[in-house]
Design a protein around this motif. Structure first.
Motif, PDB file in Angstrom:
ATOM      1  N   LEU A   1      15.055  -1.868  -9.006  1.00  0.00           N
ATOM      2  CA  LEU A   1      14.638  -3.476  -8.800  1.00  0.00           C
ATOM      3  C   LEU A   1      14.193  -3.622  -7.354  1.00  0.00           C
ATOM      4  CD1 LEU A   1      14.967  -6.237 -10.156  1.00  0.00           C
ATOM      5  CD2 LEU A   1      17.189  -6.328  -9.255  1.00  0.00           C
ATOM      6  N   ALA A   2      15.125  -2.938  -6.394  1.00  0.00           N
ATOM      7  CA  ALA A   2      14.763  -3.235  -4.816  1.00  0.00           C
ATOM      8  C   ALA A   2      13.447  -2.685  -4.607  1.00  0.00           C
ATOM      9  CB  ALA A   2      15.783  -2.547  -4.143  1.00  0.00           C
ATOM     10  N   LEU A   3      12.830  -1.778  -5.298  1.00  0.00           N
ATOM     11  CA  LEU A   3      11.482  -1.193  -5.035  1.00  0.00           C
ATOM     12  C   LEU A   3      10.420  -1.792  -6.119  1.00  0.00           C
ATOM     13  CD1 LEU A   3      12.488   2.461  -4.404  1.00  0.00           C
ATOM     14  CD2 LEU A   3      11.573   0.685  -2.548  1.00  0.00           C
ATOM     15  N   HIS A   4      10.796  -2.683  -6.763  1.00  0.00           N
ATOM     16  CA  HIS A   4       9.992  -3.512  -7.740  1.00  0.00           C
ATOM     17  C   HIS A   4       9.168  -2.426  -8.767  1.00  0.00           C
ATOM     18  CE1 HIS A   4      10.249  -7.124  -5.481  1.00  0.00           C
ATOM     19  NE2 HIS A   4       9.999  -6.469  -4.443  1.00  0.00           N
ATOM     20  N   ALA A   5       9.978  -1.476  -9.289  1.00  0.00           N
ATOM     21  CA  ALA A   5       9.339  -0.416 -10.158  1.00  0.00           C
ATOM     22  C   ALA A   5      10.372  -0.377 -11.110  1.00  0.00           C
ATOM     23  CB  ALA A   5       9.535   0.917  -9.436  1.00  0.00           C
ATOM     24  N   GLU A   6       9.700   0.331 -12.521  1.00  0.00           N
ATOM     25  CA  GLU A   6      10.283   0.726 -13.683  1.00  0.00           C
ATOM     26  C   GLU A   6      11.484   2.041 -13.329  1.00  0.00           C
ATOM     27  OE1 GLU A   6       8.081  -0.613 -17.542  1.00  0.00           O
ATOM     28  OE2 GLU A   6       7.236   1.311 -16.500  1.00  0.00           O
TER      29      GLU A   6
ATOM     30  N   ALA B   1       0.751  -1.101   0.091  1.00  0.00           N
ATOM     31  CA  ALA B   1      -0.027   0.017  -0.004  1.00  0.00           C
ATOM     32  C   ALA B   1       0.671   1.191  -0.031  1.00  0.00           C
ATOM     33  CB  ALA B   1      -0.840  -0.042   1.221  1.00  0.00           C
ATOM     34  N   ALA B   2       2.018   1.153   0.759  1.00  0.00           N
ATOM     35  CA  ALA B   2       2.920   2.280   0.706  1.00  0.00           C
ATOM     36  C   ALA B   2       3.412   2.698  -0.587  1.00  0.00           C
ATOM     37  CB  ALA B   2       3.878   2.108   1.830  1.00  0.00           C
ATOM     38  N   ARG B   3       3.850   1.520  -1.465  1.00  0.00           N
ATOM     39  CA  ARG B   3       4.573   1.993  -2.520  1.00  0.00           C
ATOM     40  C   ARG B   3       3.450   2.081  -3.823  1.00  0.00           C
ATOM     41  NH1 ARG B   3       7.001   3.327  -5.309  1.00  0.00           N
ATOM     42  NH2 ARG B   3       7.869   1.716  -6.624  1.00  0.00           N
ATOM     43  N   PHE B   4       2.147   0.952  -3.805  1.00  0.00           N
ATOM     44  CA  PHE B   4       1.259   1.328  -4.772  1.00  0.00           C
ATOM     45  C   PHE B   4      -0.088   1.585  -4.000  1.00  0.00           C
ATOM     46  CE2 PHE B   4       4.654  -1.635  -5.919  1.00  0.00           C
ATOM     47  CZ  PHE B   4       4.968  -1.026  -7.035  1.00  0.00           C
ATOM     48  N   PRO B   5      -0.458   2.608  -3.761  1.00  0.00           N
ATOM     49  CA  PRO B   5      -1.842   3.003  -3.066  1.00  0.00           C
ATOM     50  C   PRO B   5      -2.766   3.084  -4.359  1.00  0.00           C
ATOM     51  CG  PRO B   5      -0.439   5.186  -3.497  1.00  0.00           C
ATOM     52  CD  PRO B   5       0.549   3.785  -3.744  1.00  0.00           C
ATOM     53  N   LEU B   6      -3.492   1.902  -4.518  1.00  0.00           N
ATOM     54  CA  LEU B   6      -4.666   1.923  -5.596  1.00  0.00           C
ATOM     55  C   LEU B   6      -6.108   1.809  -5.028  1.00  0.00           C
ATOM     56  CD1 LEU B   6      -2.826  -1.098  -7.424  1.00  0.00           C
ATOM     57  CD2 LEU B   6      -2.740   1.306  -7.774  1.00  0.00           C
ATOM     58  N   GLU B   7      -6.994   2.070  -6.037  1.00  0.00           N
ATOM     59  CA  GLU B   7      -8.452   2.065  -5.715  1.00  0.00           C
ATOM     60  C   GLU B   7      -8.759   0.640  -5.843  1.00  0.00           C
ATOM     61  OE1 GLU B   7      -8.232   2.925  -9.999  1.00  0.00           O
ATOM     62  OE2 GLU B   7      -7.225   3.431  -7.961  1.00  0.00           O
ATOM     63  N   PRO B   8     -10.071   0.309  -5.423  1.00  0.00           N
ATOM     64  CA  PRO B   8     -10.411  -0.919  -5.375  1.00  0.00           C
ATOM     65  C   PRO B   8     -10.714  -1.609  -6.717  1.00  0.00           C
ATOM     66  CG  PRO B   8     -11.558   0.252  -3.677  1.00  0.00           C
ATOM     67  CD  PRO B   8     -10.767   1.123  -4.398  1.00  0.00           C
TER      68      PRO B   8
ATOM     69  N   LEU C   1       1.009  -6.035 -11.348  1.00  0.00           N
ATOM     70  CA  LEU C   1       1.008  -4.462 -11.182  1.00  0.00           C
ATOM     71  C   LEU C   1       1.650  -3.850 -12.593  1.00  0.00           C
ATOM     72  CD1 LEU C   1       1.863  -3.901  -7.521  1.00  0.00           C
ATOM     73  CD2 LEU C   1      -0.007  -2.999  -8.699  1.00  0.00           C
ATOM     74  N   LYS C   2       2.460  -4.390 -13.169  1.00  0.00           N
ATOM     75  CA  LYS C   2       3.305  -3.795 -14.022  1.00  0.00           C
ATOM     76  C   LYS C   2       2.263  -3.820 -15.336  1.00  0.00           C
ATOM     77  CE  LYS C   2       7.824  -5.639 -13.038  1.00  0.00           C
ATOM     78  NZ  LYS C   2       8.959  -6.262 -13.257  1.00  0.00           N
ATOM     79  N   THR C   3       1.286  -4.439 -15.428  1.00  0.00           N
ATOM     80  CA  THR C   3       0.363  -4.305 -16.583  1.00  0.00           C
ATOM     81  C   THR C   3      -0.646  -3.401 -16.263  1.00  0.00           C
ATOM     82  OG1 THR C   3      -0.623  -6.509 -15.840  1.00  0.00           O
ATOM     83  CG2 THR C   3       1.232  -6.629 -17.489  1.00  0.00           C
ATOM     84  N   ARG C   4      -1.238  -3.331 -14.953  1.00  0.00           N
ATOM     85  CA  ARG C   4      -2.249  -2.551 -14.609  1.00  0.00           C
ATOM     86  C   ARG C   4      -2.001  -1.176 -14.174  1.00  0.00           C
ATOM     87  NH1 ARG C   4      -6.625  -4.908 -16.772  1.00  0.00           N
ATOM     88  NH2 ARG C   4      -6.612  -6.970 -16.260  1.00  0.00           N
ATOM     89  N   LEU C   5      -0.598  -0.892 -14.123  1.00  0.00           N
ATOM     90  CA  LEU C   5      -0.518   0.692 -13.676  1.00  0.00           C
ATOM     91  C   LEU C   5      -0.497   1.496 -15.149  1.00  0.00           C
ATOM     92  CD1 LEU C   5       2.491   0.526 -11.176  1.00  0.00           C
ATOM     93  CD2 LEU C   5      -0.158   0.956 -10.744  1.00  0.00           C
TER      94      LEU C   5
ATOM     95  N   VAL D   1      -5.673  -6.157 -10.434  1.00  0.00           N
ATOM     96  CA  VAL D   1      -4.581  -6.610 -10.053  1.00  0.00           C
ATOM     97  C   VAL D   1      -4.531  -7.946  -9.259  1.00  0.00           C
ATOM     98  CG1 VAL D   1      -2.514  -6.286  -8.537  1.00  0.00           C
ATOM     99  CG2 VAL D   1      -3.306  -4.591 -10.038  1.00  0.00           C
ATOM    100  N   GLN D   2      -5.686  -8.301  -8.686  1.00  0.00           N
ATOM    101  CA  GLN D   2      -5.979  -9.738  -7.926  1.00  0.00           C
ATOM    102  C   GLN D   2      -6.217 -10.738  -8.941  1.00  0.00           C
ATOM    103  OE1 GLN D   2      -8.508 -11.454  -6.971  1.00  0.00           O
ATOM    104  NE2 GLN D   2     -10.211 -10.261  -8.093  1.00  0.00           N
ATOM    105  N   GLY D   3      -7.055 -10.126  -9.841  1.00  0.00           N
ATOM    106  CA  GLY D   3      -7.385 -11.185 -11.088  1.00  0.00           C
ATOM    107  C   GLY D   3      -6.166 -11.637 -11.684  1.00  0.00           C
TER     108      GLY D   3
END
Length: 647
Positions: free
Chosen positions: A461-466, A342-349, A377-381, A355-357
């Motif tokens: 890479l450590a933060l799982h981000a592009e 949640a701290a890195r990727f604050p997303l709405e429902p 997450l990479k495909t949904r952001l 993402v969960q799907g």
């Protein structure tokens, strides 16, 4: 009358398989058909086509009575048509108008009837036919009043179409209305699945409770949820859960003309509360909708233009605890990682649901863990087509980064700080509403080739981000205001994708402000001031790299949480870099001494990499191993390229 009717005169009427809501419709259409037959019976002259029409209408009514002998008076209390008539306070003649306009969609026999009766052979009833059924004698004033003032026409449920004399124009239902009256729900755009049952007390606030009651009323009004996009989406999801199944939500921004009108008509029939995300497109009916509506992310100018009362309500920013709970609600398997996610990727429902799907689908190949969630997450952001940045998928890890201990420790501390923001700012209360406390801003200072870009990749890479590498040649523009516009798009994209923003050789953008001697100086200072403000508000990770720290404006230096120096590597670091860059499968000749090379040649990491690669190509050309002499020749070329004397 036209030919072609006899084929329908002997058809048997069957009760609809859609259930009780449709029974009054087919029964009432048969009753209106019998009423039409009574009018036709009074005609002095009846040709063969008229006689066939009368035979069908009378036979159709007799069959309807046989299937529904206890119907008695037409009408009831349980069908969608009955409810619509009650809620819109329709008269008996208005109910007749609605049924007459829809009869062609109920049975093919009525189509043939209307074709024969219409002056232009169209398969619809005419205005004149309605007037004959609704009025007694020659005075048709009441019929004309209904056809100009009825809620059915004002709301677009019934339309008068065609040209020519008024009595010869056709009566038609709007698309989907007849199917909706039969109980079918066929939304022209799919409703959004955005609700959440998590409650942090917002729904119980007095103003929200009041507006919830107003949304359940029968008064025309618009409740406008206002706030940041993330906050608006989350509060909207909570509100939809509180309103229950009556509320139905649609994303309407950019929809073609007519879609919003059709959605409003279906909401009327099915007794739903329409909820809009974004500005609805052109709509003829929006201002006439008689019930409450809810909207989020609406433009203030659009809200100001609405003719009904507008009731605004603020969408407060969600706490990090609520954001973590949303992650846990979507992926209970990752409950322990939820605060960090949640701290890195604050997303709405809505996006969390997607993402969960994706994560569960990927879990068929790999275990459902945090890594699976990061992959999904990479495909949904959100991703823009911004040509001002280059997207790098990071591969280098901490083991690939060889720096002095102080620099390495500072990078680890920076990553830890981002992961601990939720605890410090939220749980310990250091936030205090100051947006500049969020995010992370770093300045990397060092000569070219000392590892600044590699360090940015390791952090990503450590933060799982592009890693989003900014192309400054495309960002800085000679046109007034274009640089600020380009930078705004860059920061917005980085916040949406949660990528690591990397400005390499940022001196051109973040240099010291100058005294104003001409217009160019003044606009350059405006750009710098904009950068100061935008960097401070940035809720992500921004890394600036510079070759010379003294070129950076001191006002910028105060805004960096970390300023990390990248010195040229010493002998020990150079030896480690030499060994790190040699793949395990690369052929090395006996006698290659990396410690000797490190002691003899003061080189940056980039120079070492280039020299080793040049020696490898030379060895491959001679079909031999990489030798000490080959490495020394490649080193000499690197020094020559940089204009330095080779030791």
């Amino acid at each position: 009358m036209r030919d072609g009717y006899a084929a329908w005169s002997g058809q048997t009427i069957q009760p609809s398989a859609l259930g009780s809501p449709s029974v009054p419709l087919w029964y009432e259409t048969a009753a209106v058909g019998q009423r039409l037959a009574s009018v036709l019976d009074q005609a002095a002259l009846q040709d063969e086509q008229t006689q066939q029409t009368l035979a069908f209408l009378h036979g159709h009514w007799q069959q309807a009575m046989a299937w529904h002998p206890t119907a008695g008076e037409v009408g009831g209390t349980g069908s969608l048509l009955d409810r619509l008539c009650r809620q819109l306070k329709l008269s008996a003649d208005e109910r007749l108008l609605l049924i007459l306009a829809g009869m062609a969609e109920e049975h093919e026999g009525f189509v043939a009837s209307f074709v024969g009766l219409h002056p232009r052979g169209e398969p619809f009833p005419t205005v004149g036919l309605f007037a004959r059924l609704a009025c007694q004698g020659l005075d048709r004033g009441e019929a004309w009043r209904l056809l100009t003032q009825s809620a059915l026409l004002r709301l677009g449920l019934v339309r008068v179409v065609g040209e020519g004399a008024w009595p010869e124009r056709s009566l038609r239902l709007a698309d989907g209305v007849w199917a909706a009256l039969q109980g079918l729900i066929n939304w022209p755009v799919p409703p959004l699945q955005v609700l959440t049952r998590l409650d942090d007390g917002w729904l119980r606030q007095s103003d929200v409770c009041y507006l919830t009651d107003r949304l359940q009323s029968r008064q025309a009004l618009m409740v406008a949820l206002q706030g940041e996009p993330l906050a608006s989406h989350i509060r909207l999801a909570q509100w939809l859960a509180g309103l229950g199944p009556r509320a139905v939500c649609f994303e309407v921004a950019g929809q073609p003309e007519g879609v919003v009108d059709q959605l409003l008509q279906l909401c009327l029939i099915h007794d739903r509360i329409p909820v809009w995300v974004g500005n609805p497109g052109p709509s003829r009916l929006l201002g006439h909708f008689p019930w409450p509506m809810l909207c989020a992310e609406a433009d203030p100018a659009w809200l100001a233009s609405l003719p009904m009362p507008v009731l605004p309500v603020a969408a407060p920013r969600p706490s990090r605890a609520l954001l973590a709970a949303l992650w846990q609600e979507s992926l209970p398997e990752l409950a322990e990682q939820a605060p960090e996610l949640a701290a890195r990727f604050p997303l709405e429902p809505r996006r969390l649901w997607r993402v969960q799907g994706d994560a569960r689908a990927l879990a068929g190949l790999t275990p459902l863990d945090a890594g699976t969630a990061y992959t999904a997450l990479k495909t949904r952001l959100a991703r823009g087509g911004d040509s001002q940045m280059r997207r790098v998928t990071p591969r280098a890890g901490w083991d690939d980064l060889i720096l002095p201990e102080p620099a390495t420790q500072a990078l680890h501390n920076a990553v830890a700080r981002l992961r601990l923001q939720s605890q410090v700012l939220d749980d310990w209360g250091f936030d205090r509403g100051d947006t500049s406390r969020r995010g992370l801003r770093l300045l990397f200072c060092g000569l070219p080739g000392t590892g600044k870009t590699l360090a940015a990749e390791v952090m990503a890479l450590a933060l799982h981000a592009e890693l989003l590498v900014i192309d400054l040649s495309r960002t800085v523009s000679k046109w007034i205001g274009e640089t600020e516009k380009n930078l705004a798009a860059i920061f917005d994209e980085a916040e949406a994708t949660r990528g690591v923003l990397f400005f390499d050789e940022a001196d051109a953008l973040f240099a010291k402000r100058t005294d104003v001697h001409d217009a160019n100086d003044r606009f350059a200072n405006i750009e710098t001031a904009y950068l100061l403000t935008r960097l401070e508000r940035f809720d992500g990770i921004a890394i600036l790299a510079t070759n010379l720290r003294q070129h950076i404006d001191k006002a910028f230096l105060r805004r960096f949480e970390f300023v990390i120096d990248f010195p040229e590597p010493g002998a020990d670091e150079r030896a480690a870099i030499w060994r790190r860059h040699v793949p395990a499968q690369a052929p090395l000749a006996d006698g290659v001494d990396f410690e000797l090379l490190a002691l003899r040649y003061p080189m940056s990491g980039a120079m070492i990499r280039n020299a080793l690669l040049g020696a490898a190509y030379e060895a491959a050309a001679t079909d031999g191993p990489i030798s000490q002499s080959g490495l020394e020749r490649a080193i000499a070329l690197e020094f020559e390229k940089t204009g330095r004397l080779c030791p």
